[in-house]
Design an enzyme around this catalytic site. Sequence first.
Site, mmCIF file in Angstrom:
data_model
loop_
_atom_site.group_PDB
_atom_site.id
_atom_site.type_symbol
_atom_site.label_atom_id
_atom_site.label_comp_id
_atom_site.label_asym_id
_atom_site.label_seq_id
_atom_site.Cartn_x
_atom_site.Cartn_y
_atom_site.Cartn_z
ATOM 1 N N ARG A 150 0.876 -1.193 0.047
ATOM 2 C CA ARG A 150 0.107 0.008 0.073
ATOM 3 C C ARG A 150 0.871 1.054 0.049
ATOM 4 O O ARG A 150 0.688 2.466 -0.451
ATOM 5 C CB ARG A 150 -1.046 0.020 1.153
ATOM 6 C CG ARG A 150 -1.568 1.380 1.109
ATOM 7 C CD ARG A 150 -2.936 1.365 2.431
ATOM 8 N NE ARG A 150 -2.631 0.840 3.694
ATOM 9 C CZ ARG A 150 -1.978 1.488 4.537
ATOM 10 N NH1 ARG A 150 -1.789 2.970 4.258
ATOM 11 N NH2 ARG A 150 -1.524 1.218 5.514
ATOM 12 N N TYR A 199 -12.098 17.517 -17.461
ATOM 13 C CA TYR A 199 -12.675 16.231 -17.587
ATOM 14 C C TYR A 199 -13.879 16.288 -16.360
ATOM 15 O O TYR A 199 -13.862 16.730 -15.367
ATOM 16 C CB TYR A 199 -11.816 15.253 -16.919
ATOM 17 C CG TYR A 199 -12.205 13.625 -17.008
ATOM 18 C CD1 TYR A 199 -12.546 13.119 -18.152
ATOM 19 C CD2 TYR A 199 -12.344 13.317 -15.982
ATOM 20 C CE1 TYR A 199 -13.162 11.870 -18.160
ATOM 21 C CE2 TYR A 199 -12.722 11.850 -15.784
ATOM 22 C CZ TYR A 199 -13.132 11.239 -16.934
ATOM 23 O OH TYR A 199 -13.571 9.825 -16.588
ATOM 24 N N LYS A 206 -5.860 5.897 -20.156
ATOM 25 C CA LYS A 206 -6.149 6.114 -21.872
ATOM 26 C C LYS A 206 -4.741 5.459 -22.357
ATOM 27 O O LYS A 206 -4.695 4.524 -22.491
ATOM 28 C CB LYS A 206 -6.170 7.358 -21.754
ATOM 29 C CG LYS A 206 -7.421 8.109 -20.747
ATOM 30 C CD LYS A 206 -8.746 7.559 -21.058
ATOM 31 C CE LYS A 206 -9.740 7.894 -19.816
ATOM 32 N NZ LYS A 206 -9.929 9.188 -19.454
#
Length: 398
Positions: free
Chosen positions: A61, A115, A212
């Site tokens: 983590r 966005y 993306k």
Amino acid sequence: MKRPPSLRTLCIHGGRAGTPAEAAHGALHAPLFNDTTFAFADTASLVAVMDGERPGDLYTRFGHNPTIRAVEAQLAAIEGAEGALAFGAGLAAISAAILGHVRAGERVLCVGDVYGGTQELFETTLKGMGIESTFLLETAPEAVDHALEGGARVVYFETPTNPKLDIVDIAAVSRVAHARGALVVVDGTFATPVLQRPLALGADLVVHSATKYLGGHGDITGGVVAGAAVHLAPVWHVRRRLGQVMAPEIAFSLARSLRTLVVRVEAQCRTASVLAERLAADPRVLAVHYPGLPSHPGHKIAEAQMHAFGAIVTFVVGGGASASQRVIEALRLVALAPSLGGVESLATEPRTTTHRGLGPDARAARGIVDGMIRLSVGLEDVEDLWADLDTALSGAAV
Ligand SMILES: *Cc1c(COP(=O)(O)O)cnc(C)c1O
């Protein structure tokens, strides 16, 4: 003199410690360590790593995992950054970049169209935590300077923007932001590090949705923040506390995708520019937004700050929403889907997806008209894509 490696080479070899022969078993690629934790020979070694006095792998983590470190080193090399941090999604990267640098009572100035998910983050969750955001649709440096009179801790923008591919002058906006004491965070998702280097132009942090182009195959959800170590340190703490780290398996897949980043993006840009020119010359099309076209308002700045003009082409058909819906539904090769940046071409109407939440008036204020289609150009053959578009435009009788 030693020649600095080009970006194509950095995508494949960048960030690697030593030669492949020096790696474990002579492995050419960093192996996948799914381990959640790592063992120590004694307490002193554990404490030294725990306290950050010695680098080492400890707990996944924290990002202290060899597979995550490997992709971060590769990303830093590609971005030309001192360091990079990998996240579970683009929005995790964006939220950590903001939360690492902005406190309750401070402000973010958001420049240009952002966005939809980013806008929602700023307007709901961050606002609820006492972080205010101002949205300035104008992108001229003078307008940014004026807006900064009210003060802001961070100036945040995307370039090119979604969906009209407006271009923000990274160097000029960074100058006015720095003169007013603000940190500059640029979302470079649409350009990728192949086309644009925000850090070299003056930005302090660059963020990407690795979902993306960096992932590039529609099978990775991830995010990146890159920049100088001093700016990354508070972002790393947010990532650790909120548990936003990229999973090792995803880091392993992303490392593979990054090796072909330059060849993919360059080929996608070439196809996109051919399609943009054909659409611009087509009487069935009312408008084409593509920074590579001299008619695009951001063309000059794009020419100066980008190596190529990207692989997103946004166009408007006559006949409004019903016409764009007919065209998009008539496409056979190009899939109707909201994402972008993958090997397969995708098309979406901003009014139904990315800018749906804004409503018609706010969309109109941004020039996002009905009839608009955003095309993410993939790696298919340009003539096959054109045949699909041509047939869909004719079939929809626009
Ligand atoms: C997709 C996208 C994001 C969000 O990324 P996720 O990986 O979906 O969280 C942020 N910025 C831009 C420009 C995007 O296209």
